[in-house]
Design an enzyme around this catalytic site. Structure first.
Site, PDB file in Angstrom:
ATOM      1  N   HIS A 271       4.875  -5.445   4.625  1.00  0.00           N
ATOM      2  CA  HIS A 271       5.113  -5.707   5.841  1.00  0.00           C
ATOM      3  C   HIS A 271       6.733  -5.448   6.456  1.00  0.00           C
ATOM      4  O   HIS A 271       6.842  -4.624   7.198  1.00  0.00           O
ATOM      5  CB  HIS A 271       4.723  -7.291   6.237  1.00  0.00           C
ATOM      6  N   ASP A 322      -4.769  -3.976   3.860  1.00  0.00           N
ATOM      7  CA  ASP A 322      -4.439  -5.209   3.919  1.00  0.00           C
ATOM      8  C   ASP A 322      -5.734  -6.220   4.085  1.00  0.00           C
ATOM      9  O   ASP A 322      -6.653  -6.414   3.219  1.00  0.00           O
ATOM     10  CB  ASP A 322      -3.186  -5.849   4.863  1.00  0.00           C
TER      11      ASP A 322
HETATM   12 ZN   LIG Z   1      -1.266  -9.250   2.333  1.00  0.00          ZN
END
Ligand SMILES: [Zn+2]
Length: 447
Positions: A271, A322
């Site tokens: 991220h 993800d």
């Molecule tokens: Zn994750």
């Protein structure tokens, strides 16, 4: 056995698209690669359209796929989404997880992913009781990837606390080994995972600075260093994580990772959304990979991370799906550029070739599959073929920009992974039915 393929057009891993490529495959790897062959040789499998190397999905939580479409009804936040994810986690056992993960990895294979980095923290049985084989859930994931025909880096995740200074509670007890030391002794028993093949890598993960105390982050980092293993960690996805870390330790999560020896070329931060200028310099200066997951980050309302500034500072970009709100490498690639456009009101931050490089060679290298992600002699034989005359891709020039800015996973018509055909357009209905069956069963059974 030698297989021969003729590729009408191909991107081999750098440069421009070339026409007429003949490749031969032996023992799962490319034995020869020859460009400029106008006609398909006799006996070759003919792959029309545009072929690119296999792509790496560098951040996956396979079970989150069962949340797709089911978390959108109420307005919610990241944290209410997390409650739904926990409810789902509590329904899984090793057999159920194998079935679900196999279906998800088949979806990935059909989308053009030939490797997955599975960030795995659902280790134990209900209440946190270990299974007879304490690595039964890890083994289920490895078996599922092998069955689906994609490589896997099992990023066995250390997860100890609910928040900084707060013990794991509820379903989180299934995630926790109690300490980094106990995590390491369980993971040591996994070392046979790779077996004789080179399709499995064992890596480590720190869930986040929320879930692992500072001294234990250092222990996991030391384990990864000792084993020269990939190390992944969720970083600054939410502003609340930064606030909690600043309050507890007086520093940003990035600085905490730097000070505990967790950053470096074998490390991927996932991220990297809310960073200070100093954080960007630390990540770049250490050559740490930054894995962006744009379709999840937008689904969860995380924000837009500084992908280009990280790249310029020396942090290579990788991509992951993800939560699997979307499983589509092309959508992840173009989202990086399109998000930058929205954030800066300017176009042209990332080229199609740079984004393809992130999805292929850089992604594979970050997972420990060095040399994969290109169509070159000696590399694992991965071939992802796109239909260039679909309603989406027709008239786009069959170029690199076709792949990055026009194609979707639905345009992938043929996928070879490690020399094995793992998906064709004809498999779509069956893959869809498999997902339908396994996800519906998971929600129907009593918890
Ligand atoms: Zn994750």
């Amino acid at each position: 056995v030698t297989e021969t393929y003729w590729l009408e057009r191909a991107w081999l891993g750098d440069g421009d698209v070339v026409h007429g490529v003949v490749v031969t495959v032996e023992d799962g790897r490319f034995a020869t690669v020859e460009a400029g062959v106008v006609e398909s040789p006799a006996g070759a499998h003919r792959l029309a359209g545009l072929t690119v190397p296999g792509m790496a999905n560098c951040h996956s939580h396979a079970f989150h796929r069962a949340l797709r479409g089911r978390t959108q009804r109420e307005r919610g936040t990241f944290w209410t989404w997390r409650e739904q994810m926990y409810a789902l986690a509590d329904r899984l056992d090793p057999d159920g997880y194998f079935d679900l993960a196999r279906a998800v990895y088949r979806e990935m294979a059909a989308a053009g992913f030939t490797a997955v980095g599975e960030f795995h923290y659902l280790h134990h049985g209900p209440g946190g009781t270990p299974y007879d084989d304490p690595n039964a859930m890890s083994q289920a994931l490895v078996d599922a990837a092998r069955d689906a025909g994609i490589r896997i880096t099992l990023l066995d995740t250390c997860y100890v606390t609910a928040g900084i200074g707060a013990p794991a509670e509820g379903v989180q007890r299934r995630f926790s080994d109690g300490s980094a030391e106990a995590w390491a002794s369980r993971v040591e028993r996994l070392e046979h995972l790779g077996g004789a093949g080179d399709d499995v890598v064992l890596g480590a993960a720190v869930h986040s600075v929320r879930a692992v105390p500072r001294d234990q982050v250092a222990q996991v980092a030391a384990w990864a260093e000792h084993h020269q293993a990939p190390l992944h960690v969720h970083l600054s996805e939410q502003v609340a994580e930064n606030d909690a870390c600043l309050a507890a330790y007086g520093m940003t999560p990035t600085r905490l990772l730097a000070e505990t020896g967790a950053l470096g070329r074998r490390t991927t931060v996932v991220h990297a959304t809310h960073l200070t200028d100093g954080d960007v310099e630390r990540l770049g200066g250490t050559g740490t990979h930054a894995c962006f997951c744009p379709t999840t980050e937008r689904d969860l309302g995380d924000g837009i991370g500084p992908s280009r500034r990280l790249h310029e500072s020396g942090a290579p970009l990788t991509l992951g799906s993800d939560s699997h709100a979307v499983v589509d490498p092309f959508e992840e690639m173009r989202a990086v550029e399109l998000d930058e456009r929205l954030a800066t009101q300017q176009r042209g931050h990332w080229s199609a070739e740079e984004l393809l490089t992130s999805a292929t060679t850089t992604g594979h290298a970050s997972l420990g599959f060095e040399g994969a992600g290109r169509i070159a002699v000696g590399a694992p034989a991965d071939l992802v073929t796109l239909d260039t005359s679909s309603p989406r891709t027709a008239g786009t020039g069959a170029s690199l920009e076709t792949a990055v800015f026009a194609a979707t996973a639905a345009d992938v018509v043929h996928v070879v992974s490690g020399g094995r055909v793992v998906a064709t357009a004809g498999d779509r209905d069956e893959i869809g039915r498999g997902l339908d069956t396994v996800v519906n069963r998971l929600w129907k059974d009593p918890a």
